[in-house]
Write an enzyme that holds these catalytic residues in place. Structure first.
Site, PDB file in Angstrom:
ATOM      1  N   HIS A  14     -44.626  25.070  15.958  1.00 36.44           N
ATOM      2  CA  HIS A  14     -45.620  24.094  15.524  1.00 36.44           C
ATOM      3  C   HIS A  14     -45.032  23.159  14.469  1.00 36.44           C
ATOM      4  CE1 HIS A  14     -49.424  23.064  13.178  1.00 36.44           C
ATOM      5  NE2 HIS A  14     -49.663  22.600  14.396  1.00 36.44           N
ATOM      6  N   HIS A  56     -47.999  13.923  11.431  1.00 41.69           N
ATOM      7  CA  HIS A  56     -49.345  14.424  11.711  1.00 41.69           C
ATOM      8  C   HIS A  56     -50.442  13.544  11.111  1.00 41.69           C
ATOM      9  CE1 HIS A  56     -52.993  16.859  10.989  1.00 41.69           C
ATOM     10  NE2 HIS A  56     -52.700  17.392  12.168  1.00 41.69           N
TER      11      HIS A  56
END
Length: 271
Positions: A14, A56
């Site tokens: 991740h 992100h």
């Protein structure tokens, strides 16, 4: 005694090995590859001058100590920022710390990450999340598919799958590259009854581990759907065991090495 799990899920890093190194940096991804991760996950946003970068948040406050927005800055401006310092703010005080390679700390373009994967000595899969809402709308998916075509990864058998919480974004990918695998991310149980009626027949489900823990009825419904399930973000042994009980196909983790070690104890060491 509970039955032994029957399927070993893929471990997907991740944002790289982001528990140990700053997320979305090349250093974090190389560490994940060295650990043996079978896949890498990244989020992509479009810069003002049209480059897809692995970031992100829409703002740069958290990861680059900058007040700017990714969408209003050019790649050259982003390239001047340090995207790793926030992870270890006291590093400058450690006289014995090795000198960092600056190329592992800066903004990472999606193209660079895909090149790294393409050149690696084993097959590595990519899970690419397009972030929405964004000022560029569908241009993000258009640019993403164009890049996948550059690598020949817009066809069946591609190591790339595209994820999003946006059903509309995934529809765009399906129109532009119908053979690319799609993952519908889900984080709210009340969204599942609607999504189950409209998502594509072959789409993968991507529920969050928190939702699975806290909403057993939704968890059971997802399992009954017969779809492949990829779960984020799985960082604890008890959460991995929940995923194994569900028979999920992939676990997305900040700690890929830990997940691989835990899976080795349950299935034996992978080759």
């Amino acid at each position: 005694m509970p039955a032994a799990p029957s399927f070993r899920p893929q471990v997907v890093a991740h944002r790289g090995a982001s528990h140990e190194l700053a997320e979305h940096t090349l250093g974090a991804y190389l560490k994940a590859l060295d650990a043996g991760a079978g896949g890498l996950e990244c989020d992509v946003r479009l810069t003002a001058d049209g480059h897809l970068v692995c970031v992100h948040d829409r703002t740069l406050r958290r990861t680059a100590a900058n007040r700017g927005l990714v969408s209003t800055m050019n790649l050259a401006d982003l390239s001047e920022l340090d995207f790793a310092a926030w992870k270890n703010p006291w590093a400058d005080l450690d006289d014995e710390a090795p000198d960092d390679d600056e190329s592992l700390r800066g903004v990472l373009t999606l193209r660079k990450l895909l090149e790294t994967v393409a050149d690696y000595d084993r097959r590595v899969e990519m899970a690419i999340e397009t972030k929405h809402p964004t000022r560029f709308g569908g241009l993000v998916e258009k640019r993403l598919v164009e890049m996948l075509r550059d690598f020949g990864w817009d066809r069946a058998g591609s190591p790339v799958r595209v994820m999003s919480f946006s059903f509309t974004a995934l529809q765009r990918i399906e129109r532009l590259a119908p053979e690319v695998q799609l993952v519908q991310l889900v984080d709210k149980p009340n969204s599942w009854p609607m999504l189950r009626r409209v998502i594509g027949r072959d789409w993968i489900l991507g529920p969050g581990i928190k939702m699975l823990r806290e909403h057993p009825r939704t968890r059971e419904s997802l399992a009954r759907s017969g779809r492949d399930i990829h779960v984020w973000t799985v960082n604890k042994e008890k959460d991995l065991d929940l995923c194994l009980d569900l028979g999920v196909k992939a676990v997305i983790s900040d700690r890929p090495r830990l997940m691989l070690d835990l899976l080795d104890t349950r299935f034996g060491a992978s080759e």
